[in-house]
Design a protein around this motif. Sequence first.
Motif, mmCIF file in Angstrom:
data_model
loop_
_atom_site.group_PDB
_atom_site.id
_atom_site.type_symbol
_atom_site.label_atom_id
_atom_site.label_comp_id
_atom_site.label_asym_id
_atom_site.label_seq_id
_atom_site.Cartn_x
_atom_site.Cartn_y
_atom_site.Cartn_z
ATOM 1 N N SER A 42 0.834 -1.207 0.000
ATOM 2 C CA SER A 42 0.000 0.000 0.000
ATOM 3 C C SER A 42 0.867 1.255 0.000
ATOM 4 C CB SER A 42 -0.934 0.020 1.214
ATOM 5 O OG SER A 42 -1.887 -1.021 1.099
ATOM 6 N N GLN A 85 -7.230 1.051 -0.257
ATOM 7 C CA GLN A 85 -7.576 -0.245 0.338
ATOM 8 C C GLN A 85 -8.681 -0.107 1.372
ATOM 9 O OE1 GLN A 85 -4.176 -2.131 2.169
ATOM 10 N NE2 GLN A 85 -5.356 -3.903 2.841
ATOM 11 N N ASP A 160 -6.019 -0.839 -4.760
ATOM 12 C CA ASP A 160 -5.428 -1.504 -3.595
ATOM 13 C C ASP A 160 -6.369 -2.579 -3.066
ATOM 14 O OD1 ASP A 160 -3.797 -2.240 -1.531
ATOM 15 O OD2 ASP A 160 -3.484 -0.205 -0.765
ATOM 16 N N GLU A 161 -6.038 -3.819 -3.352
ATOM 17 C CA GLU A 161 -6.814 -4.994 -2.925
ATOM 18 C C GLU A 161 -8.294 -4.915 -3.294
ATOM 19 O OE1 GLU A 161 -5.907 -6.902 0.650
ATOM 20 O OE2 GLU A 161 -3.833 -6.185 0.732
#
Length: 240
Positions: A42, A85, A160-161
Amino acid sequence: MIEVQGVRAGYGDGPDILNGINLVADAGKIVTILGPNGCGKSTLLKCIAGFVRPRAGDVRMSGTAVTNLKAHEKVRSHGVGFVPQTDNVFSSMSVTENIMLGARFVARAEREQRFEALLTQYPALAAKRNRKASALSGGERQLLSLARALIAKPRILLLDEPSAGLSPRMMHEVFEAISEIRAREGICILMVEQNAFEALHISDTAYVLSLGDVAMQGRASDLLADPAMRSLYLGGDAPH
Ligand SMILES: Nc1ncnc2c1ncn2[C@@H]1O[C@H](COP(=O)(O)OP(=O)(O)O)[C@@H](O)[C@H]1O
Ligand SMILES: [Mg+2]
C-alpha cells in the motif's frame, strides 16, 4: 505508463518501508503487486498516487517526472485514478452521489454521458442508483469505487486490494470487471492483491514484494508456473 526507479519511502521519521523499488507498468496492461501483509504494498501505491512522498528515487508517468507532485495534481495532469484499500465508499450517500464524487474535474457536458455509460456497464449499480451505498453488497461496493474512479476517465488506475473480503463469486466478478476495463479503455492498471492465483490470471506482469524490496518479478504466466512462487503464495500445486 508508470516507471518507479529506486524509490525509498517511510512515514514521519520512522524507518524506510520501501528500500529502493524499481517497477514498470505499461499502458494497456495489468500489473499486480503481491507480497505478505505489512511488506509495503500500500505504501508503494500511495507513493505512486502522491499521498506519500518518496525519500529518494523517482516516479515517472508517461516519461515525465512526477515524484514530488501531490495526489490532486497527479489526478489532474496525469489522469491518475486511485482506489484505496480502506473503506472507499461513503455509506450515507447514494450510489449516484458516490460516483459523481469522482467527476469533480470532468467537464459538465461529459459527466452525464460518462455516468450513463457506467450504469450500462454495471447494471448492479444502475438498479440501486438512488439507494444509499450502505445498501450495497461487498462486491457492489467495490464496483462502486471502481465506477467512481472511472468516471474521471483515468489513464492510470491504481487499485489496492480490489477483491479483499469478497466471496469467490464476487471476486471473480470484480476481476472480470478489471479485465474489461483494460480491454475497453487500454489504460495502465496497477493493482495490489492478496488473492495471488486469481490476480495473476488476469495480469500481464507481477512483482512480489518482501520487506520493502522486490523479491520476484516477471510475466504473470511465468510466475504462475514458478515452483518457489507456488509454495510461497499459491498454496502448493496449481488448482485444476
Ligand atoms: N500511515 C502510516 N504511518 C506509519 N506507519 C505506517 C503507515 N501506514 C503503514 N505503515 C507501516 O508501513 C508498513 C507497510 O505497510 P503497508 O504499506 O500498508 O503494507 P501492505 O499494504 O503490504 O500490507 C507496515 O509496517 C505499516 O505498519
Ligand atoms: Mg495494504
